[in-house]
Motif scaffolding. Structure first.
Motif, PDB file in Angstrom:
ATOM      1  N   ARG A   1      32.493  56.835  35.848  1.00 43.60           N
ATOM      2  CA  ARG A   1      32.889  57.118  37.382  1.00 43.60           C
ATOM      3  C   ARG A   1      31.573  57.004  38.147  1.00 43.60           C
ATOM      4  N   VAL A   2      30.691  57.545  37.574  1.00 44.21           N
ATOM      5  CA  VAL A   2      29.131  57.379  38.640  1.00 44.21           C
ATOM      6  C   VAL A   2      28.984  55.953  38.624  1.00 44.21           C
ATOM      7  N   ARG A   3      28.889  55.037  37.501  1.00 42.26           N
ATOM      8  CA  ARG A   3      28.679  53.671  37.573  1.00 42.26           C
ATOM      9  C   ARG A   3      29.352  53.158  38.713  1.00 42.26           C
ATOM     10  N   GLU A   4      30.787  53.445  38.469  1.00 40.67           N
ATOM     11  CA  GLU A   4      31.676  52.728  39.340  1.00 40.67           C
ATOM     12  C   GLU A   4      31.551  53.111  40.938  1.00 40.67           C
ATOM     13  N   ALA A   5      31.033  54.197  41.390  1.00 46.06           N
ATOM     14  CA  ALA A   5      31.015  54.627  42.630  1.00 46.06           C
ATOM     15  C   ALA A   5      29.681  53.990  43.031  1.00 46.06           C
ATOM     16  N   LEU A   6      28.772  53.940  42.290  1.00 46.31           N
ATOM     17  CA  LEU A   6      27.520  53.216  42.809  1.00 46.31           C
ATOM     18  C   LEU A   6      27.658  51.599  42.874  1.00 46.31           C
ATOM     19  N   ALA A   7      28.711  51.170  41.966  1.00 47.64           N
ATOM     20  CA  ALA A   7      29.045  49.626  42.452  1.00 47.64           C
ATOM     21  C   ALA A   7      29.830  49.751  43.721  1.00 47.64           C
ATOM     22  N   ASP A   8      30.664  50.627  43.912  1.00 50.30           N
ATOM     23  CA  ASP A   8      31.403  50.470  45.195  1.00 50.30           C
ATOM     24  C   ASP A   8      30.509  50.635  46.337  1.00 50.30           C
ATOM     25  N   VAL A   9      29.655  51.064  46.365  1.00 46.39           N
ATOM     26  CA  VAL A   9      28.455  51.027  47.410  1.00 46.39           C
ATOM     27  C   VAL A   9      27.564  49.948  47.484  1.00 46.39           C
ATOM     28  N   GLY A  10      27.560  49.225  46.368  1.00 41.93           N
ATOM     29  CA  GLY A  10      26.719  48.042  46.529  1.00 41.93           C
ATOM     30  C   GLY A  10      25.363  48.258  45.583  1.00 41.93           C
ATOM     31  N   LEU A  11      25.094  49.276  44.695  1.00 41.75           N
ATOM     32  CA  LEU A  11      24.040  49.567  44.034  1.00 41.75           C
ATOM     33  C   LEU A  11      24.536  49.557  42.561  1.00 41.75           C
ATOM     34  N   SER A  12      23.423  49.174  41.691  1.00 38.58           N
ATOM     35  CA  SER A  12      23.398  48.837  40.405  1.00 38.58           C
ATOM     36  C   SER A  12      23.671  50.220  39.770  1.00 38.58           C
ATOM     37  N   GLY A  13      24.333  50.278  38.669  1.00 38.17           N
ATOM     38  CA  GLY A  13      24.316  51.344  37.846  1.00 38.17           C
ATOM     39  C   GLY A  13      23.044  51.515  37.032  1.00 38.17           C
ATOM     40  N   ASP A  14      22.106  50.775  37.242  1.00 37.83           N
ATOM     41  CA  ASP A  14      20.934  50.920  36.230  1.00 37.83           C
ATOM     42  C   ASP A  14      20.060  52.216  36.996  1.00 37.83           C
ATOM     43  N   ILE A  15      20.411  52.496  38.280  1.00 37.48           N
ATOM     44  CA  ILE A  15      19.734  53.497  39.009  1.00 37.48           C
ATOM     45  C   ILE A  15      19.853  54.838  38.723  1.00 37.48           C
ATOM     46  N   VAL A  16      20.756  55.163  37.811  1.00 35.96           N
ATOM     47  CA  VAL A  16      20.990  56.336  37.545  1.00 35.96           C
ATOM     48  C   VAL A  16      20.007  57.511  37.011  1.00 35.96           C
ATOM     49  N   HIS A  17      18.747  57.087  36.641  1.00 36.66           N
ATOM     50  CA  HIS A  17      17.825  57.708  36.019  1.00 36.66           C
ATOM     51  C   HIS A  17      16.636  57.743  37.241  1.00 36.66           C
TER      52      HIS A  17
ATOM     53  N   GLN B   1      19.277  52.525  51.101  1.00 38.48           N
ATOM     54  CA  GLN B   1      19.838  52.913  49.979  1.00 38.48           C
ATOM     55  C   GLN B   1      20.310  54.381  49.628  1.00 38.48           C
ATOM     56  N   ARG B   2      19.482  55.237  50.382  1.00 36.92           N
ATOM     57  CA  ARG B   2      19.814  56.737  50.179  1.00 36.92           C
ATOM     58  C   ARG B   2      21.117  56.957  50.979  1.00 36.92           C
ATOM     59  N   GLN B   3      21.469  56.296  52.087  1.00 40.57           N
ATOM     60  CA  GLN B   3      22.481  56.603  52.549  1.00 40.57           C
ATOM     61  C   GLN B   3      23.722  55.961  51.842  1.00 40.57           C
ATOM     62  N   ARG B   4      23.648  54.848  51.150  1.00 39.48           N
ATOM     63  CA  ARG B   4      24.544  54.693  50.027  1.00 39.48           C
ATOM     64  C   ARG B   4      24.899  55.492  48.971  1.00 39.48           C
ATOM     65  N   ILE B   5      23.707  56.126  48.487  1.00 38.65           N
ATOM     66  CA  ILE B   5      23.903  57.104  47.423  1.00 38.65           C
ATOM     67  C   ILE B   5      24.453  58.070  47.836  1.00 38.65           C
ATOM     68  N   ALA B   6      24.270  58.470  49.167  1.00 40.96           N
ATOM     69  CA  ALA B   6      24.947  59.827  49.829  1.00 40.96           C
ATOM     70  C   ALA B   6      26.743  59.257  50.073  1.00 40.96           C
ATOM     71  N   VAL B   7      27.014  58.048  50.325  1.00 41.88           N
ATOM     72  CA  VAL B   7      28.539  57.796  50.302  1.00 41.88           C
ATOM     73  C   VAL B   7      28.813  57.703  48.803  1.00 41.88           C
ATOM     74  N   ALA B   8      28.217  57.203  48.009  1.00 43.25           N
ATOM     75  CA  ALA B   8      28.759  57.246  46.580  1.00 43.25           C
ATOM     76  C   ALA B   8      28.870  58.635  45.934  1.00 43.25           C
ATOM     77  N   ARG B   9      28.069  59.678  46.207  1.00 48.32           N
ATOM     78  CA  ARG B   9      28.507  61.002  45.855  1.00 48.32           C
ATOM     79  C   ARG B   9      29.673  61.602  46.456  1.00 48.32           C
ATOM     80  N   ALA B  10      30.152  61.210  47.727  1.00 49.35           N
ATOM     81  CA  ALA B  10      31.293  61.586  48.351  1.00 49.35           C
ATOM     82  C   ALA B  10      32.477  60.781  47.728  1.00 49.35           C
TER      83      ALA B  10
END
Length: 548
Positions: A408-424, A434-443
């Motif tokens: 689900r986390v990788r899917e949310a990151l993909a929804d906001v245009g970020l790679s799932g490889d950034i989780v670490h 990019q931080r704003q996209r992460i904040a949108v993904a968290r929501a």
């Protein structure tokens, strides 16, 4: 006054081996000039090297980062890169001052506003304590802060984002510098205060012969006040010239790209969908300490931050809330979330939230999420991106396995245009956009019905703003999201909102369909607000068309 010639900067690549270390070049031969009394703008996307250039001029990087710099920086005939640090300290804040971009992280949280504003007056202008206090009050008043004397005793967290930015500006001009470096000086300010701040800086320039190096993504502001513009991309200057030639005859494709990023009006949604959120006579008040009498007695003033607000938001639409800084926009959002005590009615999907206990409210919180104004402050620096986005799933979806949560986390990151490889990775490793996209993904990872967006694009440059706007539109279509969009940027609001609410001093001044508000505002305050923000748009759009 200032000449930067062939400035280069390198960051050591920590991932490279010690035997064959390669450095990452951040600046590539940056050359620019600022004449006495001149306003020069440095424009570019987030991460293009604008702030690094500014920090290099003040030599604020050499003792705090591994960045290496070479080139020439000449200020009033002195070569700054060759000065001893003791002499450089006498220049900082006195002859060269800087307005930093993020006031919440730049202001000291344990000292009052008065302490922090009086300090440069004592150090650089040799004032007495009493004279410095009077000058501090005058500076706050000139930057548009109401009840300036009482504000001296408050702390940064007790002010709104716009008010904190105004304090930063007052601190920067307190020493009456001959060169002011302004890194996004009006980012967190509403349009009417922007005009006041720009006029203040212009008045100070004329009075003291002060020059300004303006770093901004606001093209409308640049065209209004800059005499020379430098366009920056990937650490290099790609084009420069006066505003007239750059806006009407841009040569470089990147310059045309910036001009074409001006937001366009949204297509309004139909208003027959069910109501998601409704408030009636919602009010929120708090007490402000204004002084002391004796040892134990304190004087308070009651401020009504939200005054009997009634609104209704339909599913799949965007309600934009606009108004000056301190008008009650963010307080209204926090009251809707039950993060601040309030009176009145809050009905979400048919349920009255005011009557619910904390335990009863908890399941509903997954359906109402918020993206805060400053992603750098709202993302925990100690958690990885994966942990930040996953946190809501751990609380509200305990039945999910770790593997399902990660998916689900990788899917949310993909929804906001970020790679799932950034989780670490961690928040400090990303740009503001990019931080704003992460904040949108968290929501959005929780699939909420209502998403509150508190100034989600205020700290972003124009091209990243456009990307975030398109991202929010795509997510709204994909998940039928409902947005409560809070902003002082009327061009961005016009690009997203179907319905507009105009607030002033905690009360609703005017509300209605977005097209009606923008094309035919009824209230004088709304007209003044729109004129301050949008009167330059047609010229910019014309320039964009001619560039195309």
């Amino acid at each position: 006054m200032l000449s930067v010639h062939n400035l280069n900067a390198w960051l050591p690549d920590s991932a490279a081996s010690t035997t064959r270390r390669t450095d990452i070049q951040l600046l590539h031969g940056v050359t620019l000039q600022v004449e006495t009394g001149q306003t020069v703008a440095l424009v570019g996307e987030s991460g293009s090297g604008k702030t690094i250039t500014a920090l290099s001029i003040l030599r604020l990087l050499e003792n705090t980062t591994p960045i290496r710099i070479n080139g020439a920086i000449t200020f009033a005939g002195q070569e700054l890169l060759e000065l001893p640090l003791a002499e450089m300290r006498s220049i900082r804040g006195n002859r060269i001052a800087m307005i930093f971009q993020e006031p919440m992280t730049s202001l000291n949280p344990v000292f009052t506003i008065g302490n922090q504003l009086i300090e440069p007056l004592l150090l650089h202008r040799n004032m007495t304590q009493e004279a410095a206090r009077k000058e501090a009050i005058a500076l706050l008043e000139r930057t548009g802060i109401d009840d300036a004397e009482s504000r001296l005793g408050v702390y940064p967290h007790q002010l709104s984002g716009g008010q904190r930015q105004r304090v930063m500006i007052a601190m920067a001009v307190a020493g009456r510098p001959t060169l002011l470096i302004a890194d996004e000086p009006t980012t967190a300010l509403d349009v009417s205060i922007q005009a006041q701040i720009l006029k203040l800086i212009k008045d100070l320039q004329q009075e003291f012969g002060m020059a300004m190096l303006l770093i901004t993504h606001d093209l409308a502001m640049v065209r209004r006040i800059a005499e020379q513009i430098y366009i920056m991309k990937d650490g290099a200057i790609v084009e420069s010239g006066p505003p007239e030639s750059l806006f009407t005859r841009p040569n470089h494709p990147y310059t045309r790209h910036l001009i074409e990023a001006i937001p366009q009006p949204a297509v309004e949604q139909k208003g027959d969908s069910p109501v998601v959120l409704k408030t009636e006579l919602l009010s929120c008040s708090f007490r402000l300490l204004v002084g002391r009498q004796g040892l134990f007695k304190r004087r308070y003033k009651t401020i009504k931050a939200v005054d009997e607000v009634t609104l209704s938001i339909r599913e799949g639409t965007t309600c934009g809330i606009i108004g000056e800084s301190g008008s009650g926009k963010t307080t209204l959002a926090l009251a809707v979330l039950r993060l601040l005590p309030s009176t009145g009615s809050i009905v979400f999907q048919g349920r009255e939230l005011q009557s619910l206990s904390t335990r009863e409210l908890r399941p509903i919180r997954s359906q109402v999420q918020i993206v805060f104004q400053d992603p750098f402050s709202s993302l925990s620096p100690r958690l990885s991106i994966g942990e930040i986005v996953e946190e809501g799933l751990r609380v509200h979806h305990k039945n999910l396995s770790p593997a399902a949560r990660l998916e689900r986390v990788r899917e949310a990151l993909a929804d906001v245009g970020l790679s799932g490889d950034i989780v670490h990775r961690y928040p400090h490793e990303f740009s503001g956009g990019q931080r704003q996209r992460i904040a949108v993904a968290r929501a959005v990872v929780l699939r909420p019905r209502l998403l509150i967006l508190d100034e989600p694009t205020s700290a972003l440059d124009m091209t990243i703003q456009r990307q975030i706007i398109e991202l929010l539109k795509d997510l709204q279509r994909k998940y039928t999201l409902t947005y409560l969009f809070i902003s002082h940027d009327l061009k961005t609001t016009r690009a997203l909102a179907d319905y507009i609410i105009v607030m002033r001093n905690g009360a609703v001044v005017e509300q209605g369909p977005a097209r009606a508000i923008f094309d035919n505002p009824r209230q004088p305050y709304t007209r003044d607000l729109l004129n301050a923000a949008l009167f330059v748009t047609p010229d910019v759009e014309t320039a964009s068309s001619s560039a195309s």
